[in-house]
Design an enzyme around this catalytic site. Structure first.
Site, mmCIF file in Angstrom:
data_model
loop_
_atom_site.group_PDB
_atom_site.id
_atom_site.type_symbol
_atom_site.label_atom_id
_atom_site.label_comp_id
_atom_site.label_asym_id
_atom_site.label_seq_id
_atom_site.Cartn_x
_atom_site.Cartn_y
_atom_site.Cartn_z
ATOM 1 N N GLY A 50 0.873 -1.164 0.000
ATOM 2 C CA GLY A 50 0.000 0.000 0.000
ATOM 3 C C GLY A 50 0.908 1.210 0.000
ATOM 4 C CD GLU A 51 2.760 5.682 -0.134
ATOM 5 O OE1 GLU A 51 2.623 5.232 -1.283
ATOM 6 O OE2 GLU A 51 3.863 6.078 0.314
ATOM 7 C CB SER A 52 5.563 2.358 3.778
ATOM 8 O OG SER A 52 6.281 3.322 3.042
ATOM 9 C CB CYS A 82 5.052 -3.844 -1.551
ATOM 10 S SG CYS A 82 5.522 -2.594 -2.739
ATOM 11 N NE ARG A 114 8.548 4.828 0.849
ATOM 12 C CZ ARG A 114 7.731 5.843 1.063
ATOM 13 N NH1 ARG A 114 8.071 6.813 1.874
ATOM 14 N NH2 ARG A 114 6.573 5.893 0.454
ATOM 15 C CB ILE A 142 2.791 -1.916 -7.464
ATOM 16 C CG1 ILE A 142 2.099 -3.054 -8.237
ATOM 17 C CG2 ILE A 142 2.016 -0.605 -7.623
ATOM 18 C CD1 ILE A 142 0.733 -3.427 -7.697
ATOM 19 N NE ARG A 143 3.318 4.221 -5.877
ATOM 20 C CZ ARG A 143 2.123 3.611 -5.955
ATOM 21 N NH1 ARG A 143 1.642 3.237 -7.110
ATOM 22 N NH2 ARG A 143 1.425 3.410 -4.882
ATOM 23 C CG HIS A 178 1.954 -6.078 -4.454
ATOM 24 N ND1 HIS A 178 1.082 -5.610 -3.490
ATOM 25 C CD2 HIS A 178 2.771 -5.051 -4.745
ATOM 26 C CE1 HIS A 178 1.360 -4.348 -3.214
ATOM 27 N NE2 HIS A 178 2.388 -3.974 -3.968
ATOM 28 C CD GLU A 180 -0.544 -8.636 -2.315
ATOM 29 O OE1 GLU A 180 0.538 -9.271 -2.299
ATOM 30 O OE2 GLU A 180 -0.596 -7.389 -2.383
HETATM 31 N N1 LIG Z 1 3.021 -1.294 -3.683
HETATM 32 C C1 LIG Z 1 3.524 -0.773 -2.613
HETATM 33 O O1 LIG Z 1 3.317 -1.233 -1.482
HETATM 34 C C2 LIG Z 1 4.313 0.456 -2.855
HETATM 35 C C3 LIG Z 1 5.090 0.902 -1.654
HETATM 36 C C4 LIG Z 1 5.220 2.403 -1.680
HETATM 37 N N2 LIG Z 1 6.048 2.852 -2.771
HETATM 38 C C5 LIG Z 1 5.772 2.857 -0.344
HETATM 39 O O2 LIG Z 1 6.848 3.339 -0.280
HETATM 40 O O3 LIG Z 1 5.103 2.712 0.652
#
Ligand SMILES: NC(=O)CC[C@H](N)C(=O)O
Length: 202
Positions: A50-52, A82, A114, A142-143, A178, A180
Site C-alpha cells: 500500500g503506502e508505507s 512491499c 523505497r 508496484i512502485r 505483491h 497476493e
Molecule cells: N506497492 C507498494 O506497497 C508500494 C510501496 C510504496 N512505494 C511505499 O513506499 O510505501
C-alpha cells in the site's frame, strides 16, 4: 486433522483483502487486524503493500507499533509485502522529507530503498527464481522498494535486476513485490511454513 493456523492481516490500508483470500485458500483462519486487541492468539501477521507512510501513520494512531513487536517476540511470524517490507526494515532510505523520520518496526536487519525501480518502471510483472522453489514465481512489482543491505542473519531468497527482492530472517519474511496479486500460492505457503505451532500469551 491439525487445527488451521490463525493468521492476521493488518487491514488499515492497502491490499489486505487479497492476502486474506489467498491465506484462506491455503487453509488458514484469517483475522483482520486494526487494533492491538485483534493481535491476540495470532501465529503470524501479514503487513500488506500500500503506502508505507500512510500505514505507518495509522499504526501510530491505533497504537500498534509496540503490540506488533511484542507479538513477534512471543514467537509469531511476520510477512511484509512491499510497503509492509518497508515497515519491517531496520533502516529505510528514500522516505519523503515532509514525513520526517519514517517510523518502522525495525525488526528485520535489512535496509530498504523505497520506490527503487524508478518512474519508467513504476509497475511491472516478471518471473523470479526463488531459492528452494523449482519453477519461477510470477511477481508483480508496484512502485516497489528493494532490499539494498542484508544483515548476516538474513537469507536472500530472490533477486530482480541483481537487487534483493525476497529475504528471510528467521520468522521474518520480506517481499518487494505483491504475491497476493498473482495466482501463485507458493510465497504465502513459504510464510505459513514459518509459523510457530503456538505463541505464548504474554
Ligand atoms: N506497492 C507498494 O506497497 C508500494 C510501496 C510504496 N512505494 C511505499 O513506499 O510505501
Amino acid at each position: 486433522m491439525a487445527d488451521a493456523p490463525v493468521v492476521g492481516v493488518l487491514a488499515l490500508q492497502g491490499a489486505f483483502r487479497e492476502h486474506r483470500r489467498r491465506l484462506e485458500q491455503l487453509g488458514a483462519e484469517v483475522r483482520e487486524v486494526r487494533l492491538p486487541a485483534d493481535l491476540a492468539g495470532l501465529q503470524g501477521l501479514v503487513i500488506p503493500g500500500g503506502e508505507s507512510t500512510t500505514i505507518g501513520r495509522l499504526m501510530t494512531d491505533y497504537g500498534l507499533w509496540e503490540p506488533v513487536r511484542a507479538l513477534y517476540r512471543r514467537g509469531a511470524a511476520l510477512f511484509g509485502t512491499c510497503a509492509g517490507a518497508i515497515l519491517l526494515a531496520r533502516e529505510v532510505h528514500g522516505a519523503p522529507p515532509q514525513f520526517g523520520e519514517q517510523p518502522g518496526l525495525e525488526l528485520m536487519d535489512i535496509t530498504v530503498q523505497r520506490n527503487a525501480f524508478g518512474r519508467q518502471r513504476e509497475s511491472f510483472q516478471t518471473e523470479l527464481q526463488v531459492q528452494g522453489l523449482e519453477q519461477p514465481v510470477p511477481a508483480m512489482f508496484i512502485r516497489a522498494p528493494v532490499i539494498e543491505r542484508v544483515g548476516p542473519e538474513v537469507e536472500v531468497l530472490a533477486r530482480q535486476d541483481e537487487q534483493v527482492v525476497l529475504a528471510r530472517q528467521g520468522r521474518l519474511l520480506a517481499a518487494s513485490f505483491h504475491p497476493e496479486l498473482t495466482p501463485d500460492p507458493r510465497i504465502h505457503r513459504l510464510f505459513l511454513e514459518l509459523l510457530p505451532v503456538a505463541v505464548t500469551n504474554s
